[in-house]
Design a protein around this motif. Structure first.
Motif, PDB file in Angstrom:
ATOM      1  N   MET A 196       1.176  -1.671  -0.268  1.00 36.88           N
ATOM      2  CA  MET A 196      -0.084  -0.036   0.073  1.00 36.88           C
ATOM      3  C   MET A 196       1.027   0.984   0.040  1.00 36.88           C
ATOM      4  O   MET A 196       1.453   1.885   1.015  1.00 36.88           O
ATOM      5  N   GLU A 197       0.701   2.012  -1.442  1.00 36.05           N
ATOM      6  CA  GLU A 197       2.084   2.754  -1.293  1.00 36.05           C
ATOM      7  C   GLU A 197       0.539   4.207  -1.781  1.00 36.05           C
ATOM      8  O   GLU A 197       1.483   4.941  -1.328  1.00 36.05           O
ATOM      9  N   ARG A 198       0.159   3.778  -2.357  1.00 35.51           N
ATOM     10  CA  ARG A 198      -1.323   5.489  -2.992  1.00 35.51           C
ATOM     11  C   ARG A 198      -2.368   4.424  -2.600  1.00 35.51           C
ATOM     12  O   ARG A 198      -2.479   4.091  -3.158  1.00 35.51           O
ATOM     13  N   VAL A 199      -2.930   5.343  -1.350  1.00 36.58           N
ATOM     14  CA  VAL A 199      -4.360   5.022  -0.542  1.00 36.58           C
ATOM     15  C   VAL A 199      -5.443   5.870  -1.032  1.00 36.58           C
ATOM     16  O   VAL A 199      -5.282   7.165   0.098  1.00 36.58           O
ATOM     17  N   LEU A 200      -6.715   6.153  -1.162  1.00 34.70           N
ATOM     18  CA  LEU A 200      -7.854   6.270  -0.503  1.00 34.70           C
ATOM     19  C   LEU A 200      -8.362   5.659   0.530  1.00 34.70           C
ATOM     20  O   LEU A 200      -8.713   4.584   0.462  1.00 34.70           O
ATOM     21  N   ARG A 249      -4.527   6.864  -9.852  1.00 39.93           N
ATOM     22  CA  ARG A 249      -2.916   6.359  -9.668  1.00 39.93           C
ATOM     23  C   ARG A 249      -3.271   5.084  -8.070  1.00 39.93           C
ATOM     24  O   ARG A 249      -1.923   5.235  -7.625  1.00 39.93           O
ATOM     25  N   ALA A 250      -4.648   5.838  -7.235  1.00 41.41           N
ATOM     26  CA  ALA A 250      -4.408   4.395  -6.519  1.00 41.41           C
ATOM     27  C   ALA A 250      -4.057   3.323  -6.145  1.00 41.41           C
ATOM     28  O   ALA A 250      -4.882   2.878  -7.505  1.00 41.41           O
ATOM     29  N   ASP A 251      -3.267   2.363  -5.965  1.00 43.84           N
ATOM     30  CA  ASP A 251      -3.522   0.798  -5.146  1.00 43.84           C
ATOM     31  C   ASP A 251      -4.319  -0.088  -4.494  1.00 43.84           C
ATOM     32  O   ASP A 251      -4.629  -1.017  -4.696  1.00 43.84           O
ATOM     33  N   ARG A 274     -18.179   5.000  -9.952  1.00 45.26           N
ATOM     34  CA  ARG A 274     -17.227   5.216 -10.036  1.00 45.26           C
ATOM     35  C   ARG A 274     -15.814   4.342  -9.450  1.00 45.26           C
ATOM     36  O   ARG A 274     -14.986   4.457 -10.287  1.00 45.26           O
ATOM     37  N   LEU A 275     -16.302   3.221  -8.452  1.00 43.94           N
ATOM     38  CA  LEU A 275     -15.223   2.616  -8.621  1.00 43.94           C
ATOM     39  C   LEU A 275     -15.202   1.590  -9.246  1.00 43.94           C
ATOM     40  O   LEU A 275     -14.334   0.336  -9.802  1.00 43.94           O
ATOM     41  N   ARG A 276     -15.863   0.816 -10.292  1.00 41.62           N
ATOM     42  CA  ARG A 276     -16.259   0.058 -10.898  1.00 41.62           C
ATOM     43  C   ARG A 276     -15.413   0.233 -12.319  1.00 41.62           C
ATOM     44  O   ARG A 276     -15.266   1.495 -12.243  1.00 41.62           O
ATOM     45  N   GLY A 277     -14.186  -0.881 -12.602  1.00 45.26           N
ATOM     46  CA  GLY A 277     -13.713  -0.720 -13.779  1.00 45.26           C
ATOM     47  C   GLY A 277     -12.003   0.057 -13.033  1.00 45.26           C
ATOM     48  O   GLY A 277     -11.255   0.589 -14.202  1.00 45.26           O
ATOM     49  N   HIS A 278     -11.814  -0.041 -11.539  1.00 45.55           N
ATOM     50  CA  HIS A 278     -11.201   0.512 -11.810  1.00 45.55           C
ATOM     51  C   HIS A 278      -9.666  -0.583 -10.651  1.00 45.55           C
ATOM     52  O   HIS A 278     -10.036  -1.551 -10.244  1.00 45.55           O
ATOM     53  N   ASP A 279      -8.710  -0.331 -11.046  1.00 52.57           N
ATOM     54  CA  ASP A 279      -7.542  -1.435 -11.197  1.00 52.57           C
ATOM     55  C   ASP A 279      -7.267  -1.449  -9.524  1.00 52.57           C
ATOM     56  O   ASP A 279      -6.185  -1.924  -9.196  1.00 52.57           O
ATOM     57  N   ALA A 280      -6.927  -0.645  -8.403  1.00 50.57           N
ATOM     58  CA  ALA A 280      -7.153  -0.131  -7.295  1.00 50.57           C
ATOM     59  C   ALA A 280      -7.678  -1.673  -6.481  1.00 50.57           C
ATOM     60  O   ALA A 280      -9.010  -1.849  -6.939  1.00 50.57           O
ATOM     61  N   LYS A 281      -6.826  -2.053  -5.133  1.00 46.30           N
ATOM     62  CA  LYS A 281      -7.569  -3.072  -4.564  1.00 46.30           C
ATOM     63  C   LYS A 281      -8.456  -2.480  -3.963  1.00 46.30           C
ATOM     64  O   LYS A 281      -7.574  -1.330  -3.346  1.00 46.30           O
ATOM     65  N   VAL A 282     -10.090  -2.303  -3.538  1.00 43.02           N
ATOM     66  CA  VAL A 282     -11.103  -1.800  -2.756  1.00 43.02           C
ATOM     67  C   VAL A 282     -11.169  -3.061  -0.921  1.00 43.02           C
ATOM     68  O   VAL A 282     -11.716  -4.140  -1.718  1.00 43.02           O
ATOM     69  N   ILE A 283     -10.788  -2.340  -0.618  1.00 39.01           N
ATOM     70  CA  ILE A 283     -10.939  -3.189   0.895  1.00 39.01           C
ATOM     71  C   ILE A 283     -12.749  -2.360   1.443  1.00 39.01           C
ATOM     72  O   ILE A 283     -12.341  -1.549   1.835  1.00 39.01           O
ATOM     73  N   ARG A 284     -13.673  -3.414   1.718  1.00 34.26           N
ATOM     74  CA  ARG A 284     -14.869  -2.436   2.001  1.00 34.26           C
ATOM     75  C   ARG A 284     -14.898  -3.257   3.405  1.00 34.26           C
ATOM     76  O   ARG A 284     -15.120  -4.689   3.273  1.00 34.26           O
ATOM     77  N   LEU A 285     -15.029  -1.700   4.084  1.00 42.93           N
ATOM     78  CA  LEU A 285     -15.277  -2.931   5.904  1.00 42.93           C
ATOM     79  C   LEU A 285     -16.397  -1.919   5.623  1.00 42.93           C
ATOM     80  O   LEU A 285     -16.919  -0.741   5.913  1.00 42.93           O
ATOM     81  N   ARG A 286     -17.688  -3.023   6.829  1.00 43.03           N
ATOM     82  CA  ARG A 286     -19.070  -2.612   7.175  1.00 43.03           C
ATOM     83  C   ARG A 286     -19.570  -1.961   7.948  1.00 43.03           C
ATOM     84  O   ARG A 286     -20.374  -1.298   8.538  1.00 43.03           O
TER      85      ARG A 286
END
Length: 165
Positions: free
Chosen positions: A1-5, A78-80, A141-153
Motif C-alpha cells: 500500500m503506497e497510494r491509498v484512498l 493512481r491509487a493502489d 466510480r469504483l467499477r472498472g478501476h484497478d485499485a484494490k477495494v477493501i470494503r469494511l462494513r
C-alpha cells in the motif's frame, strides 16, 4: 500500500483511520477537507482543487481521505488501494453529531483552520440520503478501476483488518 484512498460517508471515521493508517504505513496523509476549504468556509474552485490534487497524486506515496466524487476519478487512476468505510448511515449520523458537539466553534484537526465545526442541516440531509445518491455514484466510480477495494462494513471489521496489516 503506497497510494491509498480512504472513502465513505461523512462521519464514518475516514480522517481518524487515515491518521492511524498513515502512521502505520509511513505515508504522508492529505485530508480532502483541508485541500478544499479555505478559512471562513470558503470553498476552493474546482480548478484549484484539481491542481492541488494533481501535485499530490503524481508522487509515489500518499494517503488521501475523503470521498469528494468530483475528484475521485483522478485519485483512483493512481491509487493502489481504496479503503471503503461502508458503514450504516445511522452510525455515521451519530458520529457526525458527536463530532459537531465535540468541536463546536473550533476547527477539527483534519479541517482547515478558520473553519469552525457547526451544524449544517443541508450537510446532515446529504448524509441521511447517502444510500440513495452519493453511495450509488461512488460505487459506480469504483467499477472498472484497478485499485484494490477493501470494503469494511463496521468498526469491528475495521479493527480486525487493521490488526491483520
Amino acid at each position: 500500500m503506497e497510494r491509498v484512498l480512504v472513502i465513505g460517508p461523512c462521519g464514518a471515521g475516514k480522517s481518524t483511520l487515515s491518521t492511524t493508517l498513515a502512521t502505520k504505513l509511513g505515508l504522508p496523509v492529505y485530508h480532502m477537507d483541508q485541500l478544499n476549504w479555505k478559512p471562513g468556509w470558503v470553498e476552493s474552485s474546482k480548478e484549484e482543487l484539481h491542481d492541488k490534487l494533481a501535485v499530490i497524486v503524481a508522487t509515489e506515496r500518499w494517503l488521501i481521505d475523503g470521498t469528494y466524487g468530483g475528484t475521485l476519478a483522478a485519485r483512483l487512476s493512481r491509487a493502489d488501494t481504496v479503503i471503503y468505510l461502508d458503514y450504516p448511515i445511522a452510525l455515521c449520523v451519530t458520529r457526525l453529531l458527536k463530532r459537531i458537539w465535540t468541536y463546536r466553534g473550533r476547527s477539527r484537526p483534519d479541517m482547515t483552520e478558520g473553519c469552525p465545526e457547526r451544524l449544517d442541516i443541508g450537510f446532515l440531509i446529504y448524509l441521511i440520503r447517502w444510500n440513495s445518491g452519493p453511495r450509488l455514484r461512488t460505487e459506480a466510480r469504483l467499477r472498472g478501476h484497478d485499485a484494490k477495494v477493501i470494503r469494511l462494513r463496521s468498526p469491528l471489521d475495521l479493527q480486525l483488518w487493521l490488526g491483520s496489516i
